[in-house]
Design a protein around this motif. Structure first.
Motif, PDB file in Angstrom:
ATOM      1  N   MET A 179       0.839  -1.183   0.000  1.00 35.98           N
ATOM      2  CA  MET A 179       0.000   0.000   0.000  1.00 35.98           C
ATOM      3  C   MET A 179       0.874   1.232   0.000  1.00 35.98           C
ATOM      4  N   GLY A 180       0.303   2.334  -0.463  1.00 33.92           N
ATOM      5  CA  GLY A 180       1.060   3.569  -0.467  1.00 33.92           C
ATOM      6  C   GLY A 180       0.180   4.775  -0.206  1.00 33.92           C
ATOM      7  N   TRP A 181       0.812   5.841   0.244  1.00 38.07           N
ATOM      8  CA  TRP A 181       0.153   7.147   0.355  1.00 38.07           C
ATOM      9  C   TRP A 181       0.839   8.095  -0.615  1.00 38.07           C
ATOM     10  N   PHE A 182       0.020   8.866  -1.320  1.00 41.59           N
ATOM     11  CA  PHE A 182       0.503   9.870  -2.246  1.00 41.59           C
ATOM     12  C   PHE A 182      -0.177  11.185  -1.924  1.00 41.59           C
ATOM     13  N   ARG A 183       0.362  12.261  -2.445  1.00 39.14           N
ATOM     14  CA  ARG A 183      -0.282  13.552  -2.259  1.00 39.14           C
ATOM     15  C   ARG A 183      -0.084  14.405  -3.493  1.00 39.14           C
ATOM     16  N   GLN A 184      -1.015  15.336  -3.663  1.00 33.54           N
ATOM     17  CA  GLN A 184      -0.927  16.255  -4.789  1.00 33.54           C
ATOM     18  C   GLN A 184      -1.402  17.621  -4.343  1.00 33.54           C
ATOM     19  N   ALA A 185      -0.514  18.588  -4.450  1.00 31.65           N
ATOM     20  CA  ALA A 185      -0.834  19.968  -4.134  1.00 31.65           C
ATOM     21  C   ALA A 185      -1.264  20.677  -5.415  1.00 31.65           C
ATOM     22  N   PRO A 186      -2.040  21.756  -5.297  1.00 30.77           N
ATOM     23  CA  PRO A 186      -2.478  22.484  -6.496  1.00 30.77           C
ATOM     24  C   PRO A 186      -1.311  22.921  -7.366  1.00 30.77           C
ATOM     25  N   GLY A 187      -1.397  22.612  -8.632  1.00 39.81           N
ATOM     26  CA  GLY A 187      -0.354  23.014  -9.564  1.00 39.81           C
ATOM     27  C   GLY A 187       0.891  22.157  -9.538  1.00 39.81           C
ATOM     28  N   LYS A 188       0.872  21.104  -8.731  1.00 42.84           N
ATOM     29  CA  LYS A 188       2.047  20.235  -8.641  1.00 42.84           C
ATOM     30  C   LYS A 188       1.682  18.818  -9.047  1.00 42.84           C
ATOM     31  N   GLU A 189       2.708  18.047  -9.341  1.00 43.49           N
ATOM     32  CA  GLU A 189       2.482  16.655  -9.709  1.00 43.49           C
ATOM     33  C   GLU A 189       2.226  15.812  -8.463  1.00 43.49           C
ATOM     34  N   ARG A 190       1.562  14.690  -8.677  1.00 44.29           N
ATOM     35  CA  ARG A 190       1.349  13.751  -7.593  1.00 44.29           C
ATOM     36  C   ARG A 190       2.695  13.214  -7.135  1.00 44.29           C
ATOM     37  N   GLU A 191       2.895  13.110  -5.828  1.00 42.97           N
ATOM     38  CA  GLU A 191       4.163  12.624  -5.330  1.00 42.97           C
ATOM     39  C   GLU A 191       3.955  11.531  -4.285  1.00 42.97           C
ATOM     40  N   PHE A 192       4.899  10.619  -4.270  1.00 43.63           N
ATOM     41  CA  PHE A 192       4.923   9.539  -3.302  1.00 43.63           C
ATOM     42  C   PHE A 192       5.217  10.102  -1.920  1.00 43.63           C
ATOM     43  N   VAL A 193       4.480   9.598  -0.912  1.00 44.94           N
ATOM     44  CA  VAL A 193       4.721  10.011   0.456  1.00 44.94           C
ATOM     45  C   VAL A 193       5.315   8.858   1.271  1.00 44.94           C
ATOM     46  N   ALA A 194       4.627   7.717   1.250  1.00 42.98           N
ATOM     47  CA  ALA A 194       5.092   6.576   2.035  1.00 42.98           C
ATOM     48  C   ALA A 194       4.475   5.292   1.478  1.00 42.98           C
ATOM     49  N   GLY A 195       5.156   4.177   1.729  1.00 44.02           N
ATOM     50  CA  GLY A 195       4.647   2.890   1.285  1.00 44.02           C
ATOM     51  C   GLY A 195       4.951   1.826   2.316  1.00 44.02           C
ATOM     52  N   ILE A 196       4.163   0.744   2.283  1.00 45.55           N
ATOM     53  CA  ILE A 196       4.318  -0.319   3.266  1.00 45.55           C
ATOM     54  C   ILE A 196       3.940  -1.650   2.640  1.00 45.55           C
ATOM     55  N   SER A 197       4.706  -2.673   2.962  1.00 46.72           N
ATOM     56  CA  SER A 197       4.392  -4.010   2.486  1.00 46.72           C
ATOM     57  C   SER A 197       3.307  -4.629   3.363  1.00 46.72           C
ATOM     58  N   TRP A 198       2.802  -5.782   2.937  1.00 45.25           N
ATOM     59  CA  TRP A 198       1.708  -6.415   3.681  1.00 45.25           C
ATOM     60  C   TRP A 198       2.125  -6.741   5.115  1.00 45.25           C
ATOM     61  N   SER A 199       3.336  -7.243   5.286  1.00 45.71           N
ATOM     62  CA  SER A 199       3.813  -7.615   6.618  1.00 45.71           C
ATOM     63  C   SER A 199       4.291  -6.427   7.429  1.00 45.71           C
ATOM     64  N   ALA A 200       4.392  -5.265   6.779  1.00 48.22           N
ATOM     65  CA  ALA A 200       4.930  -4.048   7.398  1.00 48.22           C
ATOM     66  C   ALA A 200       6.431  -4.140   7.659  1.00 48.22           C
ATOM     67  N   LEU A 201       7.073  -5.176   7.180  1.00 45.38           N
ATOM     68  CA  LEU A 201       8.516  -5.285   7.359  1.00 45.38           C
ATOM     69  C   LEU A 201       9.263  -4.347   6.428  1.00 45.38           C
ATOM     70  N   SER A 202       8.615  -3.957   5.352  1.00 47.06           N
ATOM     71  CA  SER A 202       9.232  -3.046   4.404  1.00 47.06           C
ATOM     72  C   SER A 202       8.428  -1.757   4.341  1.00 47.06           C
ATOM     73  N   THR A 203       9.082  -0.643   4.624  1.00 45.44           N
ATOM     74  CA  THR A 203       8.458   0.671   4.494  1.00 45.44           C
ATOM     75  C   THR A 203       9.404   1.585   3.738  1.00 45.44           C
ATOM     76  N   ASP A 204       8.842   2.631   3.156  1.00 45.58           N
ATOM     77  CA  ASP A 204       9.633   3.604   2.428  1.00 45.58           C
ATOM     78  C   ASP A 204       8.982   4.965   2.594  1.00 45.58           C
ATOM     79  N   TYR A 205       9.802   6.007   2.654  1.00 44.15           N
ATOM     80  CA  TYR A 205       9.300   7.355   2.852  1.00 44.15           C
ATOM     81  C   TYR A 205       9.997   8.317   1.901  1.00 44.15           C
ATOM     82  N   ALA A 206       9.247   9.303   1.468  1.00 41.59           N
ATOM     83  CA  ALA A 206       9.868  10.397   0.740  1.00 41.59           C
ATOM     84  C   ALA A 206      10.775  11.159   1.697  1.00 41.59           C
ATOM     85  N   ASP A 207      11.850  11.703   1.173  1.00 45.16           N
ATOM     86  CA  ASP A 207      12.790  12.440   2.020  1.00 45.16           C
ATOM     87  C   ASP A 207      12.110  13.599   2.743  1.00 45.16           C
TER      88      ASP A 207
END
Length: 123
Positions: free
Chosen positions: A33-61
């Protein structure tokens, strides 16, 4: 099919916290699963992601150290805890699900999307 519904957005002041939820209906969320966000006038950007087991996560800087993604598979729900919010975090936040259990940052690699929830951070 999978239906995703986000909640928890709102208007807060800089420095405040919010917790977004993404509830899934349909078949169980057994993939990444992932979370994304989009501000007005900007492209959609990745925020965070997580695997099913939650052992793997990733975050935007830009959110690392402030945001935490988690999931409760028994409730078929993914969360995004957002602390120390900044005005630049203002955006529509969407959750998304993949058909495979591998966290990636490209929005085009996600198969299911929610409608989004607005987060507005005032200075």
């Amino acid at each position: 099919q999978v239906q995703l519904v986000e909640s928890g957005g709102g208007l807060v002041q800089a420095g405040d916290s919010l917790r977004l939820s993404c509830a899934a209906s349909g078949r169980p969320l057994s993939k990444a699963m992932g979370w994304f966000r989009q501000a007005p006038g900007k492209e959609r950007e990745f925020v965070a992601g997580i695997s099913w087991s939650a052992l793997s996560t990733d975050y935007a800087d830009s959110v690392k150290g402030r945001f935490t993604i988690s999931r409760d598979n028994a409730k078929n729900t993914v969360y995004l805890q957002m602390n120390s919010l900044k005005p630049e975090d203002t955006a529509v936040y969407n959750c998304a699900a993949r058909n495979v259990n591998y966290v990636v940052r490209g929005w085009y690699e996600y198969d299911y999307w929610g409608q989004g929830t607005q987060v507005t951070v005032s200075s």
